[in-house]
Structures are given as C-alpha cells and as structure tokens.
Design a protein around this motif. Structure first.
Motif, PDB file in Angstrom:
ATOM      1  N   ALA A   1      42.727  10.745  82.440  1.00 28.84           N
ATOM      2  CA  ALA A   1      43.640   9.736  82.440  1.00 28.84           C
ATOM      3  C   ALA A   1      43.277   8.457  83.133  1.00 28.84           C
ATOM      4  CB  ALA A   1      44.950  10.528  83.040  1.00 28.84           C
ATOM      5  N   GLU A   2      42.784   8.769  84.210  1.00 27.30           N
ATOM      6  CA  GLU A   2      42.067   7.581  85.139  1.00 27.30           C
ATOM      7  C   GLU A   2      41.147   6.400  83.979  1.00 27.30           C
ATOM      8  OE1 GLU A   2      42.090  10.975  88.010  1.00 27.30           O
ATOM      9  OE2 GLU A   2      41.754  10.846  85.983  1.00 27.30           O
ATOM     10  N   GLU A   3      40.201   7.239  83.257  1.00 26.90           N
ATOM     11  CA  GLU A   3      39.548   6.307  82.203  1.00 26.90           C
ATOM     12  C   GLU A   3      40.393   5.687  81.116  1.00 26.90           C
ATOM     13  OE1 GLU A   3      35.226   8.327  81.535  1.00 26.90           O
ATOM     14  OE2 GLU A   3      36.923   9.915  82.052  1.00 26.90           O
ATOM     15  N   ALA A   4      41.399   6.277  80.872  1.00 27.79           N
ATOM     16  CA  ALA A   4      42.294   5.708  79.937  1.00 27.79           C
ATOM     17  C   ALA A   4      43.174   4.507  80.707  1.00 27.79           C
ATOM     18  CB  ALA A   4      43.363   6.794  79.308  1.00 27.79           C
ATOM     19  N   ALA A   5      43.543   4.528  81.744  1.00 27.05           N
ATOM     20  CA  ALA A   5      44.218   3.753  82.736  1.00 27.05           C
ATOM     21  C   ALA A   5      43.441   2.434  82.718  1.00 27.05           C
ATOM     22  CB  ALA A   5      44.654   4.058  83.831  1.00 27.05           C
ATOM     23  N   LEU A   6      42.008   2.875  83.080  1.00 26.63           N
ATOM     24  CA  LEU A   6      40.955   1.619  83.379  1.00 26.63           C
ATOM     25  C   LEU A   6      40.820   0.756  81.935  1.00 26.63           C
ATOM     26  CD1 LEU A   6      38.580   0.205  84.764  1.00 26.63           C
ATOM     27  CD2 LEU A   6      37.066   2.171  83.621  1.00 26.63           C
ATOM     28  N   ILE A   7      40.720   1.544  81.022  1.00 26.48           N
ATOM     29  CA  ILE A   7      40.629   0.818  79.530  1.00 26.48           C
ATOM     30  C   ILE A   7      42.015   0.007  79.422  1.00 26.48           C
ATOM     31  CG2 ILE A   7      40.447   1.026  77.105  1.00 26.48           C
ATOM     32  CD1 ILE A   7      38.808   3.635  77.747  1.00 26.48           C
ATOM     33  N   ALA A   8      43.079   0.305  79.657  1.00 30.08           N
ATOM     34  CA  ALA A   8      44.327  -0.178  79.476  1.00 30.08           C
ATOM     35  C   ALA A   8      44.479  -1.689  80.125  1.00 30.08           C
ATOM     36  CB  ALA A   8      45.449   0.585  79.728  1.00 30.08           C
ATOM     37  N   VAL A   9      44.044  -1.496  81.387  1.00 30.81           N
ATOM     38  CA  VAL A   9      43.919  -2.741  82.651  1.00 30.81           C
ATOM     39  C   VAL A   9      42.962  -3.783  82.101  1.00 30.81           C
ATOM     40  CG1 VAL A   9      45.396  -1.245  84.228  1.00 30.81           C
ATOM     41  CG2 VAL A   9      42.974  -1.651  84.237  1.00 30.81           C
ATOM     42  N   LEU A  10      41.761  -3.252  81.525  1.00 31.50           N
ATOM     43  CA  LEU A  10      40.942  -4.153  81.214  1.00 31.50           C
ATOM     44  C   LEU A  10      41.551  -4.873  79.917  1.00 31.50           C
ATOM     45  CD1 LEU A  10      37.633  -2.126  81.837  1.00 31.50           C
ATOM     46  CD2 LEU A  10      38.502  -3.845  83.346  1.00 31.50           C
ATOM     47  N   VAL A  11      41.852  -4.180  79.063  1.00 31.92           N
ATOM     48  CA  VAL A  11      42.346  -4.820  77.873  1.00 31.92           C
ATOM     49  C   VAL A  11      43.357  -5.813  78.076  1.00 31.92           C
ATOM     50  CG1 VAL A  11      43.616  -4.347  75.741  1.00 31.92           C
ATOM     51  CG2 VAL A  11      41.655  -3.117  76.359  1.00 31.92           C
ATOM     52  N   ARG A  12      44.587  -5.408  79.123  1.00 29.72           N
ATOM     53  CA  ARG A  12      45.314  -6.351  79.295  1.00 29.72           C
ATOM     54  C   ARG A  12      44.858  -7.725  79.896  1.00 29.72           C
ATOM     55  NH1 ARG A  12      50.724  -5.622  82.994  1.00 29.72           N
ATOM     56  NH2 ARG A  12      49.297  -4.901  84.409  1.00 29.72           N
ATOM     57  N   ALA A  13      43.871  -7.474  80.910  1.00 30.70           N
ATOM     58  CA  ALA A  13      43.323  -8.847  81.376  1.00 30.70           C
ATOM     59  C   ALA A  13      42.543  -9.431  80.273  1.00 30.70           C
ATOM     60  CB  ALA A  13      42.384  -8.127  82.510  1.00 30.70           C
ATOM     61  N   LEU A  14      41.904  -8.940  79.422  1.00 25.65           N
ATOM     62  CA  LEU A  14      41.231  -9.480  78.449  1.00 25.65           C
ATOM     63  C   LEU A  14      42.293 -10.444  77.420  1.00 25.65           C
ATOM     64  CD1 LEU A  14      38.539  -7.052  77.236  1.00 25.65           C
ATOM     65  CD2 LEU A  14      38.304  -9.200  78.265  1.00 25.65           C
ATOM     66  N   VAL A  15      43.489  -9.781  77.391  1.00 29.18           N
ATOM     67  CA  VAL A  15      44.314 -10.492  76.598  1.00 29.18           C
ATOM     68  C   VAL A  15      45.038 -11.519  77.335  1.00 29.18           C
ATOM     69  CG1 VAL A  15      46.898 -10.195  75.625  1.00 29.18           C
ATOM     70  CG2 VAL A  15      45.096  -8.556  75.230  1.00 29.18           C
ATOM     71  N   ARG A  16      45.226 -11.267  78.609  1.00 24.77           N
ATOM     72  CA  ARG A  16      45.682 -12.685  79.449  1.00 24.77           C
ATOM     73  C   ARG A  16      44.691 -13.787  79.327  1.00 24.77           C
ATOM     74  NH1 ARG A  16      47.816 -11.278  85.262  1.00 24.77           N
ATOM     75  NH2 ARG A  16      49.244 -13.182  84.598  1.00 24.77           N
ATOM     76  N   ALA A  17      43.351 -13.253  79.730  1.00 24.68           N
ATOM     77  CA  ALA A  17      42.358 -14.420  79.531  1.00 24.68           C
ATOM     78  C   ALA A  17      42.307 -14.999  78.449  1.00 24.68           C
ATOM     79  CB  ALA A  17      41.116 -13.958  80.000  1.00 24.68           C
ATOM     80  N   ALA A  18      42.624 -14.365  77.096  1.00 26.43           N
ATOM     81  CA  ALA A  18      42.376 -15.098  75.858  1.00 26.43           C
ATOM     82  C   ALA A  18      43.864 -15.850  75.880  1.00 26.43           C
ATOM     83  CB  ALA A  18      42.425 -13.881  74.705  1.00 26.43           C
ATOM     84  N   LEU A  19      44.934 -15.392  76.324  1.00 26.07           N
ATOM     85  CA  LEU A  19      46.038 -16.326  76.257  1.00 26.07           C
ATOM     86  C   LEU A  19      45.796 -17.710  77.142  1.00 26.07           C
ATOM     87  CD1 LEU A  19      48.908 -13.819  76.498  1.00 26.07           C
ATOM     88  CD2 LEU A  19      48.388 -15.047  74.585  1.00 26.07           C
ATOM     89  N   ASP A  20      45.237 -17.578  78.189  1.00 27.77           N
ATOM     90  CA  ASP A  20      44.938 -18.757  78.955  1.00 27.77           C
ATOM     91  C   ASP A  20      43.839 -19.730  78.210  1.00 27.77           C
ATOM     92  OD1 ASP A  20      46.443 -18.170  81.079  1.00 27.77           O
ATOM     93  OD2 ASP A  20      44.824 -17.768  82.303  1.00 27.77           O
TER      94      ASP A  20
END
Length: 395
Positions: free
Chosen positions: A248-267
């Motif tokens: 579950a920790e690895e799945a959570a890691l992937i999720a927070v990285l993906v969200r950060a990438l999306v936020r960076a893309a939005l910027d």
C-alpha cells in the motif's frame, strides 16, 4: 517537463486523487482461485467500492476521493485488509502481483458479465492473454476535458519512470519472463493500449476514440486502454501505466507523485510552457526499456531529455523537482520515506527475484507477495489534515 516554482508553495489548490487497485486471488497452493464475486460479497460494504474484473480470479478496490497521501495510505491499507480478511474466510489469499506467478492447468475463466463476454467473443485469444493482469490506476481531478487533454501531453514523458517504479511482474505462469513488468507486455497487446499520441485538443482526443470504435479496436469508450486517459466516468486524468505494487505504501507513493506531476503540468499550462517533446515511437521504446529493467535498472529521464539513467536517480531528481508540490499537500515525508525504503531491496520485481533466489521456489514468491500485500513496508506515516487551501476539487 513540468517546472515547479522556485519560491514558496504553489498558489493553486491541490486537486483530489483516488486509486484503483486490482488483485489476484490464490488458494493455499498458490494457484489462482476463481471466486472473485464470492470474495466481494463476503467483504460487505465499506469506503472502497469492490468490483469484479476481467477474470474471475481478480478483484478490484476503487478507493474514495482523498486529499492527502496519509489519508490515501490509510484507505489503501483498509481496503487491502478488508479484501484479505474476506479471502481468508474462504481459505484464499489476496495477491498484489501484476501477473499470475505459478503455472495454471488451464486459462482462468473470465467474468461472465455481458460486457466481458462480448469483449472475449470479439477479441478471441487476446482477451485471455490480457486477462488476470493486475494494475494500479491513479485518478487526479482536473477542471475540464480540454485541460485534461493538455495535462496528458505533459505527463507522457513520465510514463516510463512510473512503470519502472511500479514494475512487479517478473514471473508469469511458472517462468521468469526476463522482464520486470510482464503485465505491461501482455496488456500492450490490446489494439487500444499503449501511450497516447501528442494530442492537439480535446476534439483530437475524441476523434481518436471515435476511430478506435469505428475500426473495432475498441467496443466502447471504456476500452480506450491508453496508459493515460481522461476518465470515462469521473472529471479526472487517469494514469494507468503501473503494475499493482506489492505494498500500500508504494501505491500511495505513486499516487502522490502523479498528483504532483499533474499540478506541475497545470502550472506549465497556465504559464503557456509546452510539454517536453517525445515522439510516439521513442516513447514506446522507452516503455519497453522500463518494463524490461524496472526500478533496479535504467529508464528514460524526462529531466535529461529522455536519456536513460538509473531509475533510482530519476526518482531522486523527480523528488527534488516536485518537492514544492509534495510539501504543499503534506506528502513530502511519505514520498521520501517510501523511496528511502526502496533504495535497498529495490522495486517489486527485484524483491520477487531475491525471494526466488534464496531457495528456487516460486511458491516462496507467492507467500512473499501475500504477506507484502497486507503487511506493507512497515512504515507508519501519520495521516495529516490537508492545508486550508487544498480542499477537494472533485473526482
């Protein structure tokens, strides 16, 4: 690449996120158990929605909308334990593996639901080849289809890294495939799968879907199996490239990285900065390379023009670049701790091979996977309340 701001946290509100995880069910002998619907019924109601998948040996947990990595991790652990307990009551085990580890006497039976039956009839043996492959899908809320399409363009170069980080299917049906993610190879057989092309607009995206439907390469919009797509049912971008991680920790890691990438893309979109160029053919080759080597090897580095670098180095560089976004949502500690825990034993594929190397028994690999699915990496970051400006944005 999506460029993070240099001074202070991002000003935009953080979008919400959610994760879908697909699992295998196995019996005491480690072979597939075809009781997915029975285990779902046994599990009862809960925050995560439990559904069947393409093969009867699979179950899926679609988690609730979350705002922080700590909240998401708690939900992932809870849904895994809920499914694991339901499976145990039937004498079965829950397995977070991208592909079946042991050889099976026959192809796993498919879900008899009408949609799956129609797919199997239309695609023949291809449907059975791709069945029982288990992935992890991350949803991040976006405001509209046009924005989602532009975000997809910015995330395309990151697909090989995300695949390498999650690779967790070196064994399939009794053999070492020579790949870290054999699930990716199997799933890519679908004519509607693979990385999306660079998309000119939301209308271009829609025309691609229409063409796939017209040719019969997809039977409905849900069969657009691109590695990133606009969700069919939610106002989200859905990243589908990843194997189901062991923990579950690895799945959570992937999720927070993906969200950060999306936020960076939005910027980047707001600042009218273009995405990194990556030709479709080159990106497919990058994905093959990432599936071959996994987190223990090399993958394309978007921050180095796509040059192949050790995946661990790519992860460290990504973490530095995304630090403002992760800190802003309270997810930086989670990301640092999970990546730190992976620095020694490596990713899921490397850990599976290390278990097999000890005694040469694939049943040991199954036992290891069953334990890791529920026990995780042993980390316990405390869930944190979201910052005041990071309230839910939908989906």
């Amino acid at each position: 690449m999506a460029r993070a701001p240099q001074g202070g946290p991002p000003a935009a509100e953080a979008p919400t996120m959610g994760v879908e995880e697909e699992f295998l069910l196995v019996g005491g002998d480690g072979r597939l158990a075809h009781e997915g619907q029975e285990v779902i019924a046994e599990a009862g109601e809960g925050p995560a929605q439990l559904v069947g998948e393409f093969a009867r040996c699979q179950v899926e947990a679609a988690g609730p909308v979350c705002t922080t990595g700590g909240e998401l991790l708690a939900e992932l652990r809870a849904s895994r334990r809920r499914l694991g307990a339901a499976a145990a009551r039937r004498g079965l085990r829950l397995l977070a593996a991208g592909a079946p580890v042991l050889a099976e006497p026959q192809a796993p039976p498919l879900n008899p639901a009408p949609r799956y039956t129609r797919i199997a009839e239309h695609f023949g043996g291809l449907a059975h080849l791709a069945a029982s492959s288990c992935g992890c899908h991350v949803h991040v809320a976006v405001p509209d289809p046009e924005t989602a399409t532009r975000v997809i363009n910015h995330l395309r170069p990151w697909l090989p890294f995300l695949l390498a980080l999650s690779a967790n299917s070196p064994y399939c049906e009794g053999a070492d495939t020579g790949y870290a993610s054999w699930r990716h190879q199997r799933w890519s057989s679908w004519p509607s799968a693979g990385p999306p092309p660079h998309l000119a607009s939301a209308a271009h995206y829609d025309s691609c879907v229409t063409e796939l439907l017209h040719t019969g390469a997809a039977l409905d919009p849900g069969m657009l199996y691109w590695d990133i797509r606009r969700s069919v049912h939610q106002p989200t971008v859905e990243v589908r490239i990843c194997d189901i991680p062991q923990t579950a920790e690895e799945a959570a890691l992937i999720a927070v990285l993906v969200r950060a990438l999306v936020r960076a893309a939005l910027d980047d979109i707001a600042a009218d900065r273009p995405p990194l160029p990556r030709e479709h053919t080159t990106l497919r080759a990058d994905l093959w390379h990432a599936a071959r080597e996994g987190f223990a090897g090399r993958c394309a580095d978007p921050l180095a023009g796509g040059a192949a670098r050790p995946a661990r180095d790519v992860a460290e560089r990504a973490l530095r670049r995304l630090r403002p976004y992760l800190a802003d949502t309270g997810d930086l500690t989670l990301a640092e701790e999970v990546l730190g825990a992976l620095s020694g034993p490596g990713g899921g594929a490397a850990r599976q091979r290390a278990v097999y190397a000890a005694h040469g028994r694939l049943t040991d690999v199954v036992d290891h996977l069953a334990a890791a699915t529920l026990d995780g990496l042993g980390l316990a970051p405390a869930p944190q309340a979201p910052p005041a400006h990071a309230r839910p944005a939908g989906g």
